[in-house]
Design an enzyme around this catalytic site. Structure first.
Site, PDB file in Angstrom:
ATOM      1  N   SER A  10     -51.535 -12.081 -28.742  1.00 60.34           N
ATOM      2  CA  SER A  10     -52.769 -11.343 -28.406  1.00 60.34           C
ATOM      3  C   SER A  10     -52.342  -9.624 -28.270  1.00 60.34           C
ATOM      4  O   SER A  10     -52.833  -8.845 -28.446  1.00 60.34           O
ATOM      5  CB  SER A  10     -53.457 -11.593 -26.976  1.00 60.34           C
ATOM      6  N   TYR A 154     -34.239 -14.847 -18.006  1.00 60.96           N
ATOM      7  CA  TYR A 154     -34.539 -14.536 -19.182  1.00 60.96           C
ATOM      8  C   TYR A 154     -33.412 -15.083 -20.074  1.00 60.96           C
ATOM      9  O   TYR A 154     -33.740 -15.728 -21.292  1.00 60.96           O
ATOM     10  CB  TYR A 154     -35.020 -12.913 -19.263  1.00 60.96           C
TER      11      TYR A 154
END
Ligand code: NAP
Length: 246
Positions: A10, A154
């Site tokens: 998106s 991460y």
């Protein structure tokens, strides 16, 4: 025409990749997180892709959820008939030093960045195996290769993706399925816009090209890895970092 799924498409690198793939002639299945704002942004990406003359559809699913990925892949196969490419792009950060990191921040990043790649590859590989053709690109990070202070969650997720990429390349090579990873450096997207100017300037000192990368510069390499031009490349990690580590 070939069909590709892009997760987390998106905005940022995912949206840019969907548009680049559309420009290069792919029909695109645009995944977005199940929220109204993501759905709206994904619709706009799909419109831009359709304007390039390809088919583009949006699919709402939280890619950290195994069952939602299964449903989404099933629907995409029904809609498009084939799945030639998969780009595992969706990702989040919850940065802080290990000493301050909450268990929930660790678990959330692993679920979205790493487990999602398992979820998507697991379901898409069944389709690709039957087709005896497929190309997978996983979006890792320079942090997964070299580590980065404040990103133990991460870095772990992105390093795991590299191991998964090489393993899948070995498991599915004989079925004509390639699996590669890209490792972006500092790319100009909503994910990095939130960093302080001080941190951004400090990071830029380490980049040979002395600038942030643009999402288009990641999308073009992903498109190459999905193309026939990359038919003999598998199990590789392509660093796209402006010379961050040399
Ligand atoms: P971004 O602009 O934040 O885009 C990430 C996209 O993933 C967003 O659309 C996000 O939706 C979506 N997403 C998050 N969780 C999801 C979920 N559970 N299910 C489905 N979609 C989900 O970040 P970006 O910079 O484009 O990052 C894209 C990929 O590149 C990530 O994997 C990132 O780790 C990697 N990467 C980026 C950089 C960089 O410098 N930007 C460097 C190395 C690697 P929401 O907005 O709703 O969260």
């Amino acid at each position: 025409m070939a069909t590709a799924i892009i997760t987390g498409a998106s905005q940022g690198i995912g949206a840019c990749t969907a548009k680049r793939l559309a420009k290069d002639g792919f029909d695109v299945a645009i995944n977005h997180y199940p929220s109204d704002s993501d759905a709206q942004k994904a619709l706009e990406v799909a419109e831009e892709c359709r304007a390039l003359g390809v088919r583009a559809e949006c699919y709402s699913a939280d890619v950290s959820d195994f069952a939602q990925c299964e449903q989404m892949v099933k629907k995409i196969k029904e809609d498009f008939g084939a799945i030639d490419g998969l780009v595992n792009n969706a990702g989040i950060t919850k940065d802080t030093l290990l000493a301050r990191m909450k268990e929930s921040d660790y678990d959330a990043v692993i679920a979205v960045n790493q487990k999602s790649v398992f979820n998507m590859m697991k379901h898409v590989c069944n389709v690709m195996m039957r087709q005896r053709h497929g190309r997978i690109v996983n979006v890792s990070s320079m942090a997964g290769l070299y580590g980065n202070a404040g990103q133990v969650n991460y870095s772990a997720s992105k390093a795991a993706i590299i191991g998964m990429t090489k393993t899948v390349a070995k498991e599915f090579g004989s079925r004509n399925i390639t699996c590669n990873a890209v490792a972006p450096g500092f790319i100009h997207t909503p994910m990095t816009d939130v960093l302080s100017d001080e941190l951004k300037n400090k990071m830029l000192e380490l980049v040979a090209l002395k600038r942030y990368g643009e999402p288009e510069e990641i999308a073009s390499v992903i498109s190459f890895l999905l193309s026939d031009s990359a038919s003999y490349i598998t199990g590789q990690v392509i660093e796209i970092s402006g010379g961050l580590s040399m």
